[in-house]
Write a protein that holds these residues in place. Structure first.
Motif, PDB file in Angstrom:
ATOM      1  N   ILE A  23       0.862  -1.175   0.000  1.00  0.00           N
ATOM      2  CA  ILE A  23       0.000   0.000   0.000  1.00  0.00           C
ATOM      3  C   ILE A  23       0.900   1.227   0.000  1.00  0.00           C
ATOM      4  O   ILE A  23       1.734   1.397   0.885  1.00  0.00           O
ATOM      5  CB  ILE A  23      -0.922   0.020   1.228  1.00  0.00           C
ATOM      6  CG1 ILE A  23      -1.808  -1.205   1.211  1.00  0.00           C
ATOM      7  CG2 ILE A  23      -1.759   1.291   1.241  1.00  0.00           C
ATOM      8  CD1 ILE A  23      -2.696  -1.333   2.418  1.00  0.00           C
ATOM      9  N   LYS A  25       1.712   5.453  -0.061  1.00  0.00           N
ATOM     10  CA  LYS A  25       1.195   6.635   0.621  1.00  0.00           C
ATOM     11  C   LYS A  25       0.725   7.700  -0.359  1.00  0.00           C
ATOM     12  O   LYS A  25      -0.030   8.584   0.004  1.00  0.00           O
ATOM     13  CB  LYS A  25       2.265   7.217   1.535  1.00  0.00           C
ATOM     14  CG  LYS A  25       2.573   6.326   2.712  1.00  0.00           C
ATOM     15  CD  LYS A  25       3.553   6.966   3.641  1.00  0.00           C
ATOM     16  CE  LYS A  25       3.828   6.044   4.814  1.00  0.00           C
ATOM     17  NZ  LYS A  25       4.801   6.648   5.737  1.00  0.00           N
ATOM     18  N   PHE A  38      -2.253   0.118  -4.862  1.00  0.00           N
ATOM     19  CA  PHE A  38      -3.129   0.425  -3.736  1.00  0.00           C
ATOM     20  C   PHE A  38      -2.555   1.622  -2.999  1.00  0.00           C
ATOM     21  O   PHE A  38      -1.382   1.647  -2.665  1.00  0.00           O
ATOM     22  CB  PHE A  38      -3.254  -0.775  -2.802  1.00  0.00           C
ATOM     23  CG  PHE A  38      -3.954  -1.946  -3.441  1.00  0.00           C
ATOM     24  CD1 PHE A  38      -5.336  -1.990  -3.485  1.00  0.00           C
ATOM     25  CD2 PHE A  38      -3.243  -2.984  -4.004  1.00  0.00           C
ATOM     26  CE1 PHE A  38      -5.987  -3.064  -4.078  1.00  0.00           C
ATOM     27  CE2 PHE A  38      -3.881  -4.054  -4.597  1.00  0.00           C
ATOM     28  CZ  PHE A  38      -5.262  -4.088  -4.643  1.00  0.00           C
ATOM     29  N   LYS A  40      -3.162   4.532   0.174  1.00  0.00           N
ATOM     30  CA  LYS A  40      -3.887   4.946   1.383  1.00  0.00           C
ATOM     31  C   LYS A  40      -3.870   6.460   1.421  1.00  0.00           C
ATOM     32  O   LYS A  40      -2.840   7.078   1.638  1.00  0.00           O
ATOM     33  CB  LYS A  40      -3.226   4.378   2.623  1.00  0.00           C
ATOM     34  CG  LYS A  40      -3.930   4.774   3.891  1.00  0.00           C
ATOM     35  CD  LYS A  40      -3.724   3.741   4.952  1.00  0.00           C
ATOM     36  CE  LYS A  40      -4.443   4.121   6.222  1.00  0.00           C
ATOM     37  NZ  LYS A  40      -5.812   3.721   6.227  1.00  0.00           N
ATOM     38  N   ASP A  41      -5.025   7.069   1.168  1.00  0.00           N
ATOM     39  CA  ASP A  41      -5.140   8.527   1.224  1.00  0.00           C
ATOM     40  C   ASP A  41      -6.505   8.909   1.771  1.00  0.00           C
ATOM     41  O   ASP A  41      -7.313   8.059   2.122  1.00  0.00           O
ATOM     42  CB  ASP A  41      -4.876   9.171  -0.140  1.00  0.00           C
ATOM     43  CG  ASP A  41      -5.871   8.763  -1.200  1.00  0.00           C
ATOM     44  OD1 ASP A  41      -6.757   7.941  -0.919  1.00  0.00           O
ATOM     45  OD2 ASP A  41      -5.769   9.266  -2.323  1.00  0.00           O
ATOM     46  N   CYS A  44     -10.693   7.932   0.470  1.00  0.00           N
ATOM     47  CA  CYS A  44     -11.521   6.775   0.818  1.00  0.00           C
ATOM     48  C   CYS A  44     -11.838   6.786   2.309  1.00  0.00           C
ATOM     49  O   CYS A  44     -11.047   7.279   3.107  1.00  0.00           O
ATOM     50  CB  CYS A  44     -10.801   5.481   0.462  1.00  0.00           C
ATOM     51  SG  CYS A  44     -10.665   5.220  -1.302  1.00  0.00           S
ATOM     52  N   LYS A  48     -10.668   1.456   4.207  1.00  0.00           N
ATOM     53  CA  LYS A  48     -10.583   1.166   2.772  1.00  0.00           C
ATOM     54  C   LYS A  48      -9.368   1.860   2.180  1.00  0.00           C
ATOM     55  O   LYS A  48      -8.859   2.833   2.722  1.00  0.00           O
ATOM     56  CB  LYS A  48     -11.838   1.639   2.051  1.00  0.00           C
ATOM     57  CG  LYS A  48     -13.081   0.860   2.419  1.00  0.00           C
ATOM     58  CD  LYS A  48     -14.233   1.228   1.538  1.00  0.00           C
ATOM     59  CE  LYS A  48     -15.453   0.375   1.877  1.00  0.00           C
ATOM     60  NZ  LYS A  48     -16.545   0.620   0.949  1.00  0.00           N
ATOM     61  N   VAL A  49      -8.888   1.317   1.064  1.00  0.00           N
ATOM     62  CA  VAL A  49      -7.780   1.921   0.329  1.00  0.00           C
ATOM     63  C   VAL A  49      -8.220   2.170  -1.111  1.00  0.00           C
ATOM     64  O   VAL A  49      -9.155   1.538  -1.611  1.00  0.00           O
ATOM     65  CB  VAL A  49      -6.514   1.032   0.350  1.00  0.00           C
ATOM     66  CG1 VAL A  49      -5.948   0.911   1.735  1.00  0.00           C
ATOM     67  CG2 VAL A  49      -6.795  -0.328  -0.237  1.00  0.00           C
ATOM     68  N   LYS A  51      -7.867   1.751  -4.923  1.00  0.00           N
ATOM     69  CA  LYS A  51      -7.291   0.835  -5.907  1.00  0.00           C
ATOM     70  C   LYS A  51      -7.221   1.587  -7.226  1.00  0.00           C
ATOM     71  O   LYS A  51      -8.246   1.970  -7.792  1.00  0.00           O
ATOM     72  CB  LYS A  51      -8.161  -0.411  -6.067  1.00  0.00           C
ATOM     73  CG  LYS A  51      -7.653  -1.384  -7.101  1.00  0.00           C
ATOM     74  CD  LYS A  51      -8.586  -2.570  -7.221  1.00  0.00           C
ATOM     75  CE  LYS A  51      -8.157  -3.511  -8.320  1.00  0.00           C
ATOM     76  NZ  LYS A  51      -9.101  -4.624  -8.474  1.00  0.00           N
ATOM     77  N   CYS A  65     -12.544   2.519  -4.230  1.00  0.00           N
ATOM     78  CA  CYS A  65     -12.211   2.241  -2.837  1.00  0.00           C
ATOM     79  C   CYS A  65     -12.533   0.782  -2.544  1.00  0.00           C
ATOM     80  O   CYS A  65     -13.638   0.321  -2.818  1.00  0.00           O
ATOM     81  CB  CYS A  65     -12.999   3.155  -1.904  1.00  0.00           C
ATOM     82  SG  CYS A  65     -12.518   4.881  -2.027  1.00  0.00           S
ATOM     83  N   LEU A  75       2.447  -1.470   4.379  1.00  0.00           N
ATOM     84  CA  LEU A  75       2.549  -0.065   4.074  1.00  0.00           C
ATOM     85  C   LEU A  75       3.950   0.238   3.534  1.00  0.00           C
ATOM     86  O   LEU A  75       4.943  -0.152   4.118  1.00  0.00           O
ATOM     87  CB  LEU A  75       2.261   0.766   5.319  1.00  0.00           C
ATOM     88  CG  LEU A  75       2.068   2.256   5.114  1.00  0.00           C
ATOM     89  CD1 LEU A  75       0.891   2.508   4.193  1.00  0.00           C
ATOM     90  CD2 LEU A  75       1.823   2.948   6.449  1.00  0.00           C
TER      91      LEU A  75
END
Length: 80
Positions: A23, A25, A38, A40-41, A44, A48-49, A51, A65, A75
């Motif tokens: 995942i 950033k 993927f 992570k922000d 979403c 959830k992440v 995609k 998401c 991560l």
């Protein structure tokens, strides 16, 4: 005996940690067509992440998401 050794070697390959999804950033600038990343922000909801799927020239990337299990994800830091 060969079956036992073959089963042991096969089970080692199936349990490798490389099956985990990374995942990021931040969304990568370059993404090959149909490649999935993927991210992570804040776009979403919690748990959830994002995609992101790369597209061919002239089309927009697909974004959705999705929920990932904790065992499937690690991560990492994106390099811009």
């Amino acid at each position: 005996m060969r079956i036992l050794v073959s089963a042991t070697v096969l089970s080692c390959f199936l349990t490798l940690p490389c099956a985990a999804q990374t995942i990021l950033k931040s969304e990568p600038l370059m993404l090959a067509p149909y490649e999935v990343a993927f991210v992570k922000d804040a776009s979403c909801p919690s748990g959830k992440v994002l995609k992101v799927t790369g597209a061919i020239r002239g089309l927009h990337r697909r974004k959705a998401c999705v929920v990932l299990a904790g065992e499937q994800a690690s991560l990492a830091t994106a390099t811009p």
